[in-house]
Design an enzyme around this catalytic site. Sequence first.
Site, short mmCIF file in Angstrom:
data_model
loop_
_atom_site.label_atom_id
_atom_site.label_comp_id
_atom_site.label_asym_id
_atom_site.label_seq_id
_atom_site.Cartn_x
_atom_site.Cartn_y
_atom_site.Cartn_z
N ASP A 5 -3.50 5.94 -3.86
CA ASP A 5 -3.98 6.97 -4.78
C ASP A 5 -4.27 6.43 -6.18
O ASP A 5 -5.02 7.05 -6.94
CB ASP A 5 -2.92 8.08 -4.93
CG ASP A 5 -2.84 8.97 -3.71
OD1 ASP A 5 -3.69 8.84 -2.82
OD2 ASP A 5 -1.90 9.78 -3.64
N HIS A 6 -3.67 5.30 -6.52
CA HIS A 6 -3.72 4.83 -7.90
C HIS A 6 -4.73 3.72 -8.12
O HIS A 6 -5.23 3.56 -9.23
CB HIS A 6 -2.34 4.34 -8.33
CG HIS A 6 -1.26 5.34 -8.15
ND1 HIS A 6 -1.37 6.65 -8.56
CD2 HIS A 6 -0.04 5.24 -7.55
CE1 HIS A 6 -0.26 7.30 -8.25
NE2 HIS A 6 0.56 6.48 -7.64
#
Length: 406
Positions: free
Chosen positions: A174-175
């Site tokens: 997600d990052h």
Amino acid sequence: MTNLPLKGIRVADFTWIGAGSFTTKLLADFGADVIKIESRERLDSLRLSRPFKDGVSGVNRSGYFADRNTSKRSITLNLKHDKGQELARQLIATSDVVANNFTPGTMEKFGLCYDAVRQIKADIVYLAMSMQGATGPHHRYLGYGLTIGALTGLQFLSGLPDREPAGTGTNYPDHIPNPCHAAFATLAALRHRRRTGEGQFIDVAQTEPTVALLGPAVVHHAVNGELSTRSGNQRLPAFPHGVFPCAGEDSWIAIAVHSDAMWGALLGVLGGPAWLREPALSRQDGRVARCTEIDAAIAIETRSWDAQALMDSLQSVGVAAGVVRNAADIVCSDPQLQYRGHWVYLDHAEMGSAIYNAPPFRMSQSGATPVSAAPLLGEHTDDVCREILSLSSVEIETLRCVGALT
């Protein structure tokens, strides 16, 4: 800030949670007018995610949400209401990009699939970033960072040998890989539109950027037919390559020796028992053969060093080394981040002054900080309705009364 490179681009942002929100944050921080479409009935999960400012929970107090949604505006629509869907279509008609990271089929329920949106705005750039993509046998599977890491092999390779897969300790997909790839694709599509007048449907399967992180393991299997396994901090044939204790409580240093010359330089700083200078250990293969003994000997030597002093000493002789920092170190005392102005403090309407990441790159002709703090839930609903949708105060109140605006 008037010279931001994406000024004049508008994004109708239906994304939520991690990867989608970070994608559109990258666009917003560089000048795009990102309008986050939210619902009071089904909140963005990040609004309910720790840490909360001052330990007080609330939909506007999540530091996680705030950092992923800088420079955006928030409106609250009821997309289950016919008039709410009509407002979304009107907003899309003024937008350059429509973005979502829902499971395939969700935008169709709202009448906002790519084909429908293209009828509203023929040259729209439509970003869809589901877990497995828009087609294929698993395209409707639900997933988050943890499950993406598992499905792609990232989880399998993370951890210590002979232990269960440990993962990365965060929803790593997600990052880093997924929002960055999605943002790059969006920028490429916008450039294509500028040159040709054509829009694009961008189908990001979030598993695929994450697979790209596993290049060595994939190639090792494809070429040699062998399966890479968990190896902790070791990265053979580089050796020593690991984390070693230093003086003080929970103080550590990472050291990565990638050549025989580095090995000699390491010994020049650390010293250690005479057997570490045996001719056989001057070669990488000889060190790998006695890796357990060498790791233990190095750990004895590093324990007497202050971590920062040891890092400085090793770096000065060309040995790759880094202090293992914690969050307090990074925020308060990392001189490089402070020099580059990485941390910025912005005034949030409810949380007050709060810390944010600046964009992780600098552009010589543009600013390098978020434009504004994250929005309150629905903070800009009236502004967007007036400025973009040309609605009067009476019309806005009517839409709110019938449940189209929330």
